[in-house]
Motif scaffolding. Structure first.
Motif, PDB file in Angstrom:
ATOM      1  N   MET A   1       0.454  -0.989  -0.049  1.00  0.00           N
ATOM      2  CA  MET A   1       0.074  -0.078  -0.219  1.00  0.00           C
ATOM      3  C   MET A   1       0.718   1.254   0.252  1.00  0.00           C
ATOM      4  O   MET A   1       0.978   1.952  -0.842  1.00  0.00           O
ATOM      5  CB  MET A   1      -1.117  -0.233   0.507  1.00  0.00           C
ATOM      6  CG  MET A   1      -1.061  -0.139   2.130  1.00  0.00           C
ATOM      7  SD  MET A   1      -2.834   1.667   2.217  1.00  0.00           S
ATOM      8  CE  MET A   1      -1.189   2.852   1.746  1.00  0.00           C
ATOM      9  N   PRO A   3       4.634   2.079  -0.856  1.00  0.00           N
ATOM     10  CA  PRO A   3       4.986   2.031  -1.787  1.00  0.00           C
ATOM     11  C   PRO A   3       6.631   1.889  -1.214  1.00  0.00           C
ATOM     12  O   PRO A   3       6.930   3.002  -0.345  1.00  0.00           O
ATOM     13  CB  PRO A   3       5.428   2.369  -2.946  1.00  0.00           C
ATOM     14  CG  PRO A   3       3.861   3.262  -3.128  1.00  0.00           C
ATOM     15  CD  PRO A   3       3.241   3.664  -1.236  1.00  0.00           C
ATOM     16  N   LEU A  51       8.673   2.362   6.564  1.00  0.00           N
ATOM     17  CA  LEU A  51       7.457   1.697   7.036  1.00  0.00           C
ATOM     18  C   LEU A  51       7.617   2.224   8.472  1.00  0.00           C
ATOM     19  O   LEU A  51       9.103   1.905   8.880  1.00  0.00           O
ATOM     20  CB  LEU A  51       7.381   0.641   7.242  1.00  0.00           C
ATOM     21  CG  LEU A  51       6.788  -0.042   8.048  1.00  0.00           C
ATOM     22  CD1 LEU A  51       5.689  -1.390   7.247  1.00  0.00           C
ATOM     23  CD2 LEU A  51       7.987  -1.045   9.103  1.00  0.00           C
ATOM     24  N   GLY A 131       3.576  -8.591  -0.740  1.00  0.00           N
ATOM     25  CA  GLY A 131       1.999  -7.751  -0.345  1.00  0.00           C
ATOM     26  C   GLY A 131       2.297  -6.231   0.458  1.00  0.00           C
ATOM     27  O   GLY A 131       3.248  -6.049   1.094  1.00  0.00           O
ATOM     28  N   SER A 132       1.497  -6.086   0.787  1.00  0.00           N
ATOM     29  CA  SER A 132       2.000  -4.569   1.627  1.00  0.00           C
ATOM     30  C   SER A 132       2.652  -4.846   2.908  1.00  0.00           C
ATOM     31  O   SER A 132       1.963  -5.849   3.602  1.00  0.00           O
ATOM     32  CB  SER A 132       0.923  -3.844   2.226  1.00  0.00           C
ATOM     33  OG  SER A 132       0.418  -2.913   3.217  1.00  0.00           O
ATOM     34  N   TYR A 134       3.058  -2.772   5.737  1.00  0.00           N
ATOM     35  CA  TYR A 134       2.068  -2.955   6.935  1.00  0.00           C
ATOM     36  C   TYR A 134       1.320  -4.241   7.430  1.00  0.00           C
ATOM     37  O   TYR A 134       0.733  -4.577   8.208  1.00  0.00           O
ATOM     38  CB  TYR A 134       1.216  -1.818   6.191  1.00  0.00           C
ATOM     39  CG  TYR A 134       2.126  -0.365   6.991  1.00  0.00           C
ATOM     40  CD1 TYR A 134       2.334   0.090   8.375  1.00  0.00           C
ATOM     41  CD2 TYR A 134       2.179  -0.001   5.961  1.00  0.00           C
ATOM     42  CE1 TYR A 134       3.154   1.129   8.850  1.00  0.00           C
ATOM     43  CE2 TYR A 134       3.280   1.527   6.124  1.00  0.00           C
ATOM     44  CZ  TYR A 134       3.219   1.681   7.571  1.00  0.00           C
ATOM     45  OH  TYR A 134       3.985   3.020   7.471  1.00  0.00           O
ATOM     46  N   ASP A 162      -6.483  -9.836   1.008  1.00  0.00           N
ATOM     47  CA  ASP A 162      -5.902  -9.011  -0.079  1.00  0.00           C
ATOM     48  C   ASP A 162      -6.764  -9.229  -1.070  1.00  0.00           C
ATOM     49  O   ASP A 162      -7.608  -8.608  -2.439  1.00  0.00           O
ATOM     50  CB  ASP A 162      -4.632  -9.195  -0.186  1.00  0.00           C
ATOM     51  CG  ASP A 162      -3.837  -8.792  -0.291  1.00  0.00           C
ATOM     52  OD1 ASP A 162      -3.958  -7.924   0.787  1.00  0.00           O
ATOM     53  OD2 ASP A 162      -2.127  -8.656   0.076  1.00  0.00           O
TER      54      ASP A 162
ATOM     55  N   ALA B  54      -4.275   6.833   2.334  1.00  0.00           N
ATOM     56  CA  ALA B  54      -2.481   6.937   1.644  1.00  0.00           C
ATOM     57  C   ALA B  54      -1.822   7.180   1.946  1.00  0.00           C
ATOM     58  O   ALA B  54      -0.441   7.681   2.296  1.00  0.00           O
ATOM     59  CB  ALA B  54      -2.685   5.525   0.451  1.00  0.00           C
TER      60      ALA B  54
END
Lengths: 184, 881
Positions: A1, A3, A51, A131-132, A134, A162, B54
């Motif tokens: 989500m 990047p 992150l 995947g993300s 997070y 997902d 986001a």
């Protein structure tokens, strides 16, 4: 989500923050002591944050300060040194994978070797399931504690969620849905 | 929906931010994006909610404010679909924390989601609750979470277990509700549930003694069997980490057993076999195996005594220490530090290796090793270890020198077997790393030198040699200057030569050279220069042949831009020129400084002197059985194991303290406050002592000028000096009138002093409140001319070994008093007296003289996240406030 890559330096806001820091009294960071992992940071080799996940409460000011302090502490360490740095009475366990530093902050008396293993666990899942970061992290840690030791299970759970999202998207784009919305 | 919206996509925004060359540019882009998001939010534009959030998260990560996005999170969470909720919760966890009130608004949505039919939505809610729940939310939603511990899907049960941990930490009262279901989780097969269940049990045991008792009784055997099964389980690819089946579960089981075995011989007995098996059979060539061994050693160390197991554990640490992997060595050092309480002999065996680690190239390892060495020092090995550390000081990194110096000084002070050794070591440290030595350390050194009358000559000659080599070490220069001023004649006459000394010939003019170099050297600061001036004055008396040259040097500072130097230079010059008759009396050698009063003062006012390690060192058995006969050791034993703060009446505030002591010792003169505001009063003070009654004015002045609250860095010596004199109050008028020093002091009438004395009549400090965990001391002062109001400075010291957070002090007074509280210096109180919180209060007593002060106090803080409240009444205020 979000990047995971980003190039420009966050020196963009570094200057105003430093200025603010001079004017205001030093921040006192309070961290409740019983938690295993206080926060997770992913920092690139250039010092950019990829992150952040906070399991202990920090104000946004404190977060920026933590990130700044830790990136200068960790990124400057030579290779082949141990993976632990002591910081404000806590320990930060970090490990570099490619150009990313994975950092987790723990208490003085926690098991550093285990945290290294947790980082590795996370990285392997990230590697295995695209995947993300997070959402994957949320399937591995809650409240700073490990919740699942099986990589397969984590991957399966993230994949299931997902696909729920994908299904919802498809439904929203389907002709019948648009018609039903329009005629409502 | 507006297909022509100017909104950029997330990726485009990131690209735009990346492309920014300057900070201003980045801010502009972010500002524009935020404006668009705001507009979109206020339009209630549903299509862009995800994207907006986001973007906000990304902007938040860059450090920009994103408060306006918080409501968006709440809206998304309240939306029906999984995708909305998923991103909403993600945003919630990133943008908010438990301290924000907005969070309360989400409680209802969370409650609904915890009861949702879609288990993934339940999972999201549990995750968010576990990560950011506040105490109130925890209380509200605990029943839901409790129920979910029995949910059909194990993935929800494991999330609920971790969520429960957060709940019982926030609200420990709720612990009992969870005990039964937590114990039930231990019987499951699913590793995720086991993992979290064991963790939940561990935390339950920590917050509730009842839970500990229950789990110890019912589960210990089951857990031992479980660990046995895990240890002996065949290869399971799903949980395998480098040949070990689920090391995470191993570790958590060992940790829970540690809690259960601690303080309970039966439980400890029950787990002996399996611990022995883990300790001896675990593969130690991979990190996962070592992580298990780490945990196993910890468990062996904290359960009830079993010498066989302990030998096994210490051996594992020995192996760790000689490992080539830096991580393992670091961990070994860390654990040996804890093992020292269990078996210090065993740790001593590794001394050589540990000492090598102090010289490691890795800062983390160096730091750990140094702390450990510090704990290993005792009377028998102090000389050896100190020599090694000082040798290393020469070649150590700049950034490590500070820590290393502090530790060496602390070791030398604590264990010094004899004065000459102490002086030798300190001078070596000063020559190598003088700039890292703290003020109180070199002050203590001067006190010791002053007391070692047979070593005066030796010391001053040693310093003379050292200062030639290391001119840049300011502190060394200061000590040398002081000693030369006092004992310069011994340098020239080679008085008291010891057998070990190499003979040197120093002329009077060589000695003055040293002072001249020091006063002119570019690194010398005000304190050093001021000290040089005093030393010169003293030498002018001892070396008549150099008197003129000295006068020249002093006169050169007449035009100094620094008031302090200018004044000294003018005054000293006038002493040399006009007051030959009193000069020799004025320049006499300092009387011996009182060691015991200095050490008390130092211990009382600087509890953290002996390094931050004190907290943990207190309970450790090194340094016991100190020969109390040796006054030096005693004196300098600030880090004395059992009495970290031996002077209860002395709070942290040096300034007031000093004032109090000075005044009570007989304040006779008021005066030159305005000229004495530098950090060097102390030196003047020192001088004044040496010169006995003629200059008693000086020390009194000193007291006053400090009382003015100037922001000087006050030398500890100043207080020391004035207390040690214990001067009787001399009659001010006669002294001023008769003394030839009128010209030094002219212009200060007696009326001023009387008032000053009245206002500053010394009020003793009191211990206002003391409980098992906390001590509060108060210092008092009055503002001149306002008898009704009193300034109280309260100091709080934490007597426990845990940090107090969110510390709040409240006070209430009867109606005839008015109370004003200033903000406290901090709201966190470090453990074990390792710092304090200062709170200033102003009390105005409308019935001054009739009624005395009385106050009710309430102190609230958080200890291990539990709220603690202490209350009390202070009625022991000194009379006359």
């Amino acid at each position: 989500m979000i990047p995971i890559s980003r190039n420009n330096k966050n020196s963009g806001h570094l200057f105003p923050l430093i200025q603010r820091q001079i004017l205001s009294p030093p921040l006192i960071i309070i961290i409740p002591s019983s938690k295993m992992i206080h926060f997770v940071l992913l920092i690139s080799r250039q010092g950019k944050v990829r992150l952040t996940k906070w399991y202990s409460p920090y104000s946004q000011k404190e977060r920026s300060k933590v990130i700044r302090e830790l990136s200068s502490l960790i990124l400057t360490r030579a290779p082949r040194l141990c993976n632990f740095v002591e910081w404000r009475g806590f320990k930060v366990v970090y490990k570099r994978y490619a150009s990313l530093y994975f950092c987790m902050c723990i208490n003085q008396d926690d098991n550093e070797l285990e945290v290294l293993e947790i980082i590795h666990h996370y990285v392997e899942i990230l590697d295995r399931y695209f995947g993300s970061a997070y959402f994957i992290l949320d399937e591995i840690l809650i409240a700073g504690e490990l919740q699942e030791s099986s990589k397969k299970t984590v991957a399966r759970l993230v994949a299931a969620q997902d696909s729920l999202v994908e299904a919802a998207k498809e439904q929203a784009n389907s002709v019948s849905f648009i018609i039903s919305q329009a005629t409502k | 929906m507006n297909p022509f919206s100017s909104e950029t996509r997330l990726r485009d925004m990131i690209r735009a931010i990346r492309a920014c060359k300057t900070a201003a540019e980045e801010r502009a882009v972010v500002r524009k994006e935020c404006a668009t998001i705001r507009a979109s939010v206020s339009d209630n534009d549903n299509d862009y909610k995800h994207r907006n959030l986001a973007k906000l998260m990304f902007i938040h990560m860059l450090g920009y404010p994103t408060h306006f996005g918080q409501m968006e999170c709440l809206k998304l969470i309240a939306a029906p679909g999984f995708p909305d909720k998923r991103i909403g919760y993600l945003g919630l966890m990133l943008l908010l924390d438990e301290r924000q009130e907005v969070l309360m608004l989400v409680t209802n949505s969370l409650k609904q989601d915890l009861n949702h039919t879609n288990q993934y939505i339940v999972g999201l809610a549990l995750c968010a609750l576990g990560n950011i729940s506040s105490a109130e939310m925890a209380r509200d939603l605990a029943p839901e979470v409790e129920r979910l511990l029995l949910f059909r899907d194990p993935n929800i049960r494991k999330k609920a277990a971790l969520c429960s941990i957060r709940i019982i930490k926030k609200v420990p009262d709720l612990a009992e509700n969870f005990v039964n279901s937590a114990a039930a989780l231990l019987k499951e097969k699913h590793h995720g549930v086991l993992l979290t269940g064991v963790q939940l049990c561990t935390d339950l045991c920590k917050v509730s003694p009842d839970a500990l008792e229950y789990i110890r009784k019912r589960c210990t055997e089951g857990l031992v069997k479980l660990l046995k099964d895990v240890v002996n389980s065949p290869y399971v690819p799903e949980y395998d980490v480098s040949g070990i089946a689920d090391p995470f579960l191993h570790i958590r089981l060992l940790r829970l057993l540690r809690v259960l075995g601690h303080g309970d011989a039966d439980a400890s007995d029950c787990m002996n076999d399996i611990l022995a098996q883990v300790a001896s059979k675990t593969e130690s060539n991979k990190n996962a195996g070592n992580a298990i061994l780490y945990e196993c050693v910890e468990t062996i160390m904290s359960i009830e005594d079993n010498s066989g197991l302990r030998v096994l554990a210490i051996n594992i640490l020995g192996r760790f220490l000689s490992n080539r992997d830096n991580n393992i060595r670091y961990v070994a050092l860390n654990m040996l530090m804890r093992a020292i309480t269990v078996d210090s002999q065993a740790v001593q065996r590794h001394r050589a290796t540990i000492l090598e680690c102090v010289k490691d190239s890795d800062a983390s390892i160096r730091k750990r090793a140094l702390e450990l060495v510090y704990l290993l020092v005792n009377e028998n090995n102090v000389k050896l270890l100190t020599k090694d550390l000082i040798d290393y000081l020469e070649i150590s990194d700049q950034e490590f020198k500070g820590d290393l110096t502090a530790k060496i000084c602390s070791i030398v002070e604590k264990f010094s077997p004899e004065k000459i050794w102490y002086i030798d070591q300190m001078l070596q440290v000063l020559s190598e790393a003088g700039n890292y030595v703290k003020d109180e350390v070199w002050h203590a050194l001067i006190v010791v030198i002053s007391n070692a009358s047979n070593l005066h000559g030796y010391t001053v000659r040693l310093l003379y040699r050292a200062v030639q080599k290391s001119v840049d070490q300011e502190v060394l220069v200061r000590v040398a200057v002081w000693c030369i001023g006092e004992y310069g004649d011994m340098l020239v006459n080679s008085v008291g030569t010891l057998g070990i000394e190499e003979p040197i010939t120093v002329t009077e003019s060589d000695t003055v050279d040293v002072l001249e170099t020091a006063i002119k050297h570019h690194t010398s600061d005000l304190t050093t220069r001021a000290m040089c001036l005093i030393a010169l004055l003293k030498l002018s008396c001892r070396f008549p042949s150099c008197s003129e040259r000295i006068q020249d040097i002093i006169v050169q500072n007449k035009g100094s831009l620094v008031l302090e130097l200018q004044q000294r230079s003018i005054e000293f010059n006038s002493i040399i020129q006009k007051h030959q008759n009193i000069r020799s009396a004025l320049c006499e050698r300092m009387p011996v400084l009182d060691e015991s009063s200095y050490s008390i003062r130092r211990a009382g006012s600087l509890p953290a002197v002996a390094s931050s390690l004190q907290g943990s060192a207190v309970t450790l058995p090194n340094g016991v059985a100190k020969p109390s006969a040796a006054p030096l050791v005693d004196l300098l034993d600030l880090s004395s194991d059992d009495a970290p703060v031996p002077a209860p009446s002395q709070g942290n505030d040096f300034l007031h303290d000093l004032l109090g002591v000075d005044l009570s010792s007989g304040l006779s003169q008021a005066g030159t406050n305005q000229t004495q505001k530098s950090g060097t009063d102390a030196l003047l003070d020192l001088l004044s002592i040496g010169t006995a009654p003629a200059s008693s004015s000086f020390s009194a002045l000193d007291g006053l000028s400090l009382g003015q609250g100037t922001d000087t860095s006050i030398s500890a010596l100043s207080g020391l000096a004035s207390t040690s004199t214990a001067m009787p109050a001399t009659q001010p008028s006669s002294l001023v009138g008769n003394s030839p020093m009128v010209d030094l002091l002219n212009g200060f009438g007696p009326s001023e002093q009387i008032q000053a004395e009245e206002n500053n009549a010394a009020y003793p400090s009191i211990v206002a409140f003391e409980s098992n965990n906390l001590k509060m001391t108060c210092n008092f002062s009055k503002q001149p001319g306002n008898l009704q109001s009193t300034l109280i400075e309260a100091n709080f010291i934490n007597k426990s070994s845990n940090v107090y957070t969110e510390f709040i002090f409240q006070a209430a007074v009867p109606k005839f008093l008015q109370l004003h509280l200033d903000p406290a210096s901090s709201n966190t109180l470090p453990a074990s007296g390792d710092g304090s919180i200062t709170q200033k209060l102003r009390v105005t007593n409308s019935q001054h003289g009739k009624k005395s002060l009385v106050m009710r106090i309430r102190i609230a803080y958080k200890l291990n996240n539990k709220d603690v409240l202490e209350q009390g009444q202070i009625s022991n205020f000194p009379h006359g406030l």
